[in-house]
Design an enzyme around this catalytic site. Structure first.
Site, PDB file in Angstrom:
ATOM      1  CE  LYS A  17       9.504  -5.907 -14.182  1.00 14.89           C
ATOM      2  NZ  LYS A  17      10.514  -4.896 -14.506  1.00 14.89           N
ATOM      3  NE  ARG A  18       0.617  -1.083 -18.441  1.00 14.32           N
ATOM      4  CZ  ARG A  18      -0.027  -0.102 -19.066  1.00 14.32           C
ATOM      5  NH1 ARG A  18       0.072   1.147 -18.633  1.00 14.32           N
ATOM      6  NH2 ARG A  18      -0.790  -0.358 -20.102  1.00 14.32           N
TER       7      ARG A  18
ATOM      8  CB  THR B  64      13.064   3.317 -13.545  1.00 16.88           C
ATOM      9  OG1 THR B  64      11.673   3.155 -13.873  1.00 16.88           O
ATOM     10  CG2 THR B  64      13.748   4.151 -14.607  1.00 16.88           C
TER      11      THR B  64
ATOM     12  CE  LYS C 194      10.475   3.278  -9.666  1.00 21.38           C
ATOM     13  NZ  LYS C 194       9.179   2.924 -10.302  1.00 21.38           N
TER      14      LYS C 194
ATOM     15  CG  HIS D  63      11.744   6.386 -23.361  1.00 24.00           C
ATOM     16  ND1 HIS D  63      12.109   6.247 -22.040  1.00 24.00           N
ATOM     17  CD2 HIS D  63      11.693   7.704 -23.594  1.00 24.00           C
ATOM     18  CE1 HIS D  63      12.245   7.440 -21.499  1.00 24.00           C
ATOM     19  NE2 HIS D  63      12.002   8.352 -22.425  1.00 24.00           N
TER      20      HIS D  63
ATOM     21  CE  LYS E 125       7.521  -3.678 -18.849  1.00 29.29           C
ATOM     22  NZ  LYS E 125       8.668  -3.002 -18.193  1.00 29.29           N
TER      23      LYS E 125
HETATM   24  C1  PLP Z   1       8.940   2.477 -11.547  1.00 29.84           C
HETATM   25  C2  PLP Z   1       7.566   2.200 -12.021  1.00 29.84           C
HETATM   26  C3  PLP Z   1       7.370   1.588 -13.256  1.00 29.84           C
HETATM   27  C4  PLP Z   1       8.514   1.120 -14.133  1.00 29.84           C
HETATM   28  O1  PLP Z   1       8.825  -0.202 -13.769  1.00 29.84           O
HETATM   29  P1  PLP Z   1       9.752  -1.133 -14.694  1.00 29.84           P
HETATM   30  O2  PLP Z   1       9.968  -2.339 -13.855  1.00 29.84           O
HETATM   31  O3  PLP Z   1      11.009  -0.367 -14.933  1.00 29.84           O
HETATM   32  O4  PLP Z   1       8.972  -1.402 -15.931  1.00 29.84           O
HETATM   33  C5  PLP Z   1       6.077   1.333 -13.663  1.00 29.84           C
HETATM   34  N1  PLP Z   1       5.020   1.681 -12.904  1.00 29.84           N
HETATM   35  C6  PLP Z   1       5.169   2.259 -11.706  1.00 29.84           C
HETATM   36  C7  PLP Z   1       3.974   2.594 -10.907  1.00 29.84           C
HETATM   37  C8  PLP Z   1       6.449   2.549 -11.225  1.00 29.84           C
HETATM   38  O5  PLP Z   1       6.585   3.144 -10.028  1.00 29.84           O
END
Ligand code: PLP
Length: 825
Positions: A562-563, A670, A674, A382, A568
Site C-alpha cells: 500500500k502507499r 480496499t 483483495k 475519503h 498505515k
Molecule cells: C488496492 C490498491 C491500493 C489500495 O490499497 P490499500 O491497502 O487499501 O491502501 C493501492 N495501490 C494499488 C496499486 C492497489 O491495487
C-alpha cells in the site's frame, strides 16, 4: 495463413465481426467452435498488417501486443455502441463519475476475460508463435492515480459496466502518471512515468469534443449581471476509452481530457525567429494535463492543482449539459437525467461551476440553480486526516476563479439564510475556501466509505453540518471488482471455485458462500492449498528475478503493500520483524515458522518521514537477508515500483494480509478486500472496512489486535504515552536499542536516531502502544500456520465470505441510495 474478412460464416449464418462469438456460443458443432480462434487469428493478422504496417516475420512484441489489442478492442465496440444507443433510445438517467484519479492498470487481459476470449487469445497467439503472458506484460500500467481512491474509481467503472448502470467516468489524461520508483542504496528515487510514449490502443481521440476552459481575469457587471472576462483559456479535448463489463453485456465510457492551447502557435513570433516564444502558449496549456500530483492523503495549495481540478470539472459539466440539451430543454429537469458523483473534494468546484453554468450562462435564478445542482450532486468523503482536507487560500482561489469566489460566498450566505445554523459554519473561513464544507453543502448525499468511517464523518468531521442536515450523510462500504482481482489475477483459485460451485459467481459474488460446505473436506482443502502454492512458486521465481533474493514457497508469505504512510504503520511491521529476527537469533533451534516479509509501496516525493521508513525497511532487509543464523527462517523483500500489476501478482500468492493502520485513520482500505477474496487471512486493527471484514469472516478467521478508535484517542491524551509503553515492553526496548546502536546502518550508525527519538517522544500513530499486542497476534499467526488443515480452512473461509466486498454490491447501493438509477440490463 488464412484471411477471413468481416462477414465470416459461422454455423451457416453470416455474422458480423464481433458477433461471431455470441452466435457460435451455445452451438455444439465443434467445427463451428474452431472458427472462433481462427477468426480472432485473422483479425490479429489483419491489424498487424494494415493497422501496424508490419510483416509478421519482422514484428516485435510491441507490434503483436498492439495487433491483439486492436483485435480485442473491435469486440468491445459493438456492445459499446449498443449500450450507448439504448441509453439514448430509452432516454435514461446517467451517472457521471468525476475523479482526478483512475488507477486502471493494464487493460488487455482484463478485456479478454470480460469478453470470454482469454483462452482463445492465448491459443491464437501461441499459434502465431507468441507467448500471451509475455504480451500481456508488455503493456504499461495506466497509472493515473496514487492508490486506493484512484483504484476505487477504476473498480467502479468496471462494476457499472457489469451491472448495466449507464455511466461516464470523467478524468484527466495525464501525460505522466504516477512516478516510477527505484531504490538507490535503499532510498526511493522517483523517475517520470511514460505510458503515452507508445500508442495507447484502448482510446479513441475525439478532437470534435472540445471545450474552452476559462481561468483568471475579472468579473464585470453588464446590464446588472455579472460577466466573467477570463484572462486565459485552454482547450479540453476528449479521449474515450470503452469500459466493458462482465460477459460483454454492457459498456460505458471513460472520457479523459487532454489540455491543448486555444491558440496553437504564435506564427508572428515564429516568423520573427523567436521559436521558443512561438511555442509558449502550447507549452503552458499542456502543463495542465502533464502530471498527476503524487501526494496521497496530503495536499499542497498549488495553483496548478486548482487549475487541474477546474479543468476536469468544467469540461465534464459542459459535456454533461451539452448531452442533456440534446434531448431536453428544461434545465430544471436535469436531476431526472443526471447524477454527478464527486470522488473526494478534488472535483468539488463542480458545485459552484454548475451553479454558474445554470445561472450565468443559462439564465436560471440563483436559488433554482442551487436546488438543481444539489439534486444532481453527490460527494464521497475519503479521509478524516486533517492534512488531506483541501482548503484554498481565498487569494489563490479568487485569482484563478474570480467568478467562483463570488458564487462560493453567495452559496455560503444562502446556506446560512436557509438553515440558520446555531453558530457560524463557514465554507469560507480564515481567508480559506474549505472544499469539504463546500462539497457537503452542495450535495444531496454525502457518503463515507466504510461503516466506521461514515460514523466518524458524522461525529468528528462534520458534526454541525450533520445536525443541520440529518440523513444526508450515509455509508457506502467500498468494494473491488472480482473479475480483475480474482478471476483474472488468480486463475488457479478461480478455476477451483468454478469446479466446486459452478460458474456465475463472477457477477454474483455472494455465491462464494457455497464454498463453505467444502472447507471441512480434506480433498477440497488440498486443492485450495495447491492453488495457493502454485501462486507462491510463481512469486518466488519472480522475487528471485527482481530482487535477487531466494525465498521458499513453503514459508509463510506475509504481505503489506500500500502507499507508505505513518498512519498505515509499515514502521510497526518492520520493528516487529526486527524483534522476530532477534528472537530467532536468541533461540535458533526453536520450532520457528519460516516467514517471508514482503513490502511494497511508494512514498510521496516530499514526505520525508515515509521516505525514511522505506530506507529503514531496505536497510533491515540487507542485514537480515545476509544473516546465516536466520537464513532459512526469515527473509525480507521489497520489490520496487508497487502498482496494480504488481498487486495482481503479490496478492494471490499471499498467506497473510497486513492491515495494521492506527484505529480511526484508514477510511476503508480496499487492499484488505483483495487479500480476503484471494484467501489470505488478515492480521489487523479495528479500522476502516477491517471492521466489516471481521464481521463477515468471523473472529476465528481473523487475527485482531490493537487499540480501538476510542482507546487510541484516549491514549493520546497522555503526553507520556509512548515512553510508558516502551518502558513496559522488553521486546520494544530491545528493538529500539538495536536500531539506535546502528545495527542496521553500520556505515552510518546514527542514521536512525531521529526515527528512534520520534517513537519515544512523538508517537502520534501509536506504534509503541500497539507493539506488544501486534507481536502477540503474530505469534498466534505462527501457531495457526503450523496446523495446515486449520490454516487452509481459515484461508478458504476468507474467500467464501468475501462476497460482500464485490464493488457490484457497492455500485448497486449507490444506484438506489444516491443516484436513483435502475439497472439497464
Ligand atoms: C488496492 C490498491 C491500493 C489500495 O490499497 P490499500 O491497502 O487499501 O491502501 C493501492 N495501490 C494499488 C496499486 C492497489 O491495487
Amino acid at each position: 495463413m488464412t484471411r477471413i474478412s468481416p462477414g465470416a460464416t459461422c454455423g451457416g449464418k453470416v455474422t458480423r465481426l464481433g458477433w461471431i462469438r455470441n452466435v457460435c456460443q451455445g452451438d455444439d458443432n465443434l467445427d463451428d467452435q474452431r472458427l472462433i480462434p481462427e477468426t480472432l487469428r485473422a483479425e490479429v493478422l489483419r491489424h498487424l498488417t494494415y493497422t501496424l504496417g508490419k510483416d509478421a516475420p519482422n514484428a516485435s512484441i510491441y507490434d503483436w501486443r498492439m495487433a491483439l489489442s486492436y483485435a480485442i478492442r473491435d469486440h468491445i465496440v459493438e456492445p459499446w455502441f449498443a449500450a450507448t444507443r439504448r441509453t439514448w433510445a430509452e432516454d435514461r438517467k446517467r451517472v457521471y463519475y468525476l475523479s482526478m484519479e483512475f488507477l486502471i492498470g493494464r487493460i488487455l487481459e482484463d478485456a479478454t476475460v470480460n469478453l470470454g476470449l482469454r483462452d482463445q487469445a492465448q491459443e491464437v497467439m501461441a499459434s502465431l508463435g507468441q507467448d500471451f503472458s509475455q504480451i500481456v506484460e508488455d503493456e504499461p500500467d495506466a497509472a493515473l492515480g496514487n492508490g486506493g481512491l484512484g483504484r476505487l474509481a477504476a473498480c467502479f467503472m468496471e462494476s457499472m459496466a457489469t451491472v448495466g448502470c449507464p455511466a461516464y467516468g470523467y478524468g484527466i489524461r495525464y501525460e505522466h502518471g504516477l512516478f516510477r520508483q527505484r531504490f538507490q542504496n535503499g532510498q526511493q528515487i522517483e523517475a517520470p512515468e511514460d505510458w503515452l510514449r507508445q500508442t495507447h490502443p484502448w482510446e479513441f481521440a475525439r478532437p470534435e469534443s472540445a471545450y474552452t476552459i476559462p481561468f483568471k481575469g475579472n468579473v464585470e457587471t453588464r446590464d446588472g449581471k455579472p460577466v466573467w472576462v477570463p484572462g486565459e483559456t485552454v482547450l479540453a479535448s476528449a479521449h474515450d476509452t470503452p469500459v466493458i463489463g462482465w460477459q460483454g453485456k454492457w459498456a460505458n465510457t471513460l472520457r479523459l481530457w487532454e489540455a491543448l492551447p486555444t491558440q496553437m502557435f504564435d506564427l508572428e513570433r515564429f516568423n520573427r525567429g523567436d521559436y521558443a516564444a512561438a511555442a509558449e502558449p502550447e507549452a503552458l496549456a499542456r502543463t495542465l494535463s502533464r502530471v498527476l500530483y503524487p501526494d496521497d492523503t496530503t495536499y499542497q495549495g498549488k495553483e496548478l492543482r486548482l487549475k487541474q481540478e477546474f479543468f476536469l470539472t468544467s469540461a465534464a459539466l459542459q459535456d454533461i449539459l451539452r448531452r442533456f440539451k440534446n434531448g431536453h430543454s428544461n434545465l430544471r429537469d436535469l436531476p431526472k437525467y443526471v447524477a454527478i458523483q464527486m470522488n473526494d473534494t478534488h472535483p468539488a468546484i463542480a458545485g459552484p461551476e454548475l451553479v454558474r453554468l445554470l445561472s450565468d450562462e443559462n439564465g436560471l435564478p440563483f436559488e433554482e440553480a442551487m436546488e438543481t445542482a444539489q439534486a444532481c450532486l453527490g460527494y464521497t468523503n475519503h479521509t478524516l486526516l486533517p492534512e488531506a482536507l483541501e482548503r484554498w487560500a481565498t487569494f489563490t482561489f479568487g485569482a484563478v476563479l474570480p467568478r467562483h469566489m463570488q458564487i462560493v460566498e453567495q452559496i455560503d450566505s444562502w446556506h446560512r439564510r436557509t438553515y440558520s445554523p446555531p453558530h457560524y459554519i463557514g465554507i469560507v473561513k480564515h481567508q480559506e475556501v474549505r472544499m469539504g464544507e463546500l462539497a457537503f453543502v452542495m450535495a444531496h448525499k454525502v457518503n463515507g466509505v466504510s461503516a466506521l468511517h461514515s460514523d466518524l464523518v458524522k461525529k468528528n468531521l462534520f458534526p454541525e453540518l450533520n445536525r443541520l442536515h440529518p440523513g444526508r450523510i450515509i455509508n457506502q462500504t467500498n468494494g473491488v471488482t472480482p473479475r480483475r482481482w480474482l478471476k483474472m489475477a488468480n486463475r488457479p483459485l478461480a478455476d477451483l471455485i468454478t469446479e466446486t460451485i459452478g460458474d456465475g459467481w463472477e457477477a454474483d459474488l455472494d455465491k462464494l458462500r457455497g464454498l463453505e460446505a467444502h472447507v471441512d473436506d480434506a480433498a477440497f482443502r488440498a486443492k485450495f492449498d495447491k492453488s495457493k502454492r502454485a501462486n507462491k512458486v510463481a512469486l518466488a521465481a519472480w522475487i528471485k528475478d527482481h530482487c535477487g533474493v531466494t525465498v521458499s514457497p513453503d514459508a509463510l508469505f506475509d504481505v503489506q503493500v500500500k502507499r507508505i504512510h505513518e498512519y498505515k504503520r509499515q514502521l510497526l511491521n518492520i520493528l516487529q520483524t526486527v524483534s522476530h529476527w532477534h528472537a530467532i537469533k536468541q533461540d535458533p533451534t526453536a520450532n520457528w515458522v519460516p516467514r517471508v516479509k514482503i513490502f511494497g509501496g511508494k512514498s510521496a516525493p516530499g514526505y520525508a518521514v515515509a521516505k525514511e521508513i522505506i530506507h529503514f525497511i531496505n536497510d533491515v532487509a540487507t542485514v537480515v537477508n545476509n544473516d546465516p543464523d536466520t537464513k532459512d527462517l526469515l527473509k525480507i523483500v521489497y520489490p520496487e515500483n508497487y502498482n496494480v500489476s504488481m498487486a495482481e501478482r503479490l496478492i494471490p500468492a499471499s498467506d497473510l494480509s497486513e492491515q495494521i493502520s492506527t484505529a480511526g485513520k484508514e477510511a476503508s482500505g480496499t487492499g484488505n478486500m483483495k487479500f480476503m477474496m484471494n484467501g489470505a487471512p488478515t492480521i489487523g486493527t479495528l479500522d476502516g472496512a477491517n471492521v466489516e471484514i471481521l464481521q463477515e469472516v468471523g473472529a476465528e478467521n481473523f487475527f485482531l489486535f490493537g487499540l480501538t478508535t476510542e482507546e487510541a484517542m484516549k491514549r493520546r491524551e497522555d503526553p507520556d504515552q509512548s515512553r510508558k509503553a516502551i518502558e513496559a515492553s522488553q521486546p520494544m526496548l530491545d528493538v529500539l536499542q538495536m536500531v539506535a546502536e546502528g545495527r542496521f546502518s553500520p556505515d552510518q550508525k546514527d542514521r536512525y536516531h531521529g526515527l528512534v527519538h520520534r517513537v519515544w517522544h512523538h508517537d502520534y500513530f501509536l506504534v509503541a502502544a500497539d507493539f506488544d499486542a501486534y507481536n502477540a497476534a503474530q505469534a498466534k499467526v505462527d501457531a495457526a500456520y503450523a496446523d495446515r488443515a486449520a490454516w487452509v480452512r481459515m484461508a478458504a473461509m476468507n474467500t467464501a465470505r468475501s462476497g460482500f466486498f464485490s464493488s457490484d454490491r457497492t455500485i448497486r447501493s449507490y444506484m438506489s441510495e444516491i443516484w436513483d438509477i435502475p439497472a439497464a440490463i
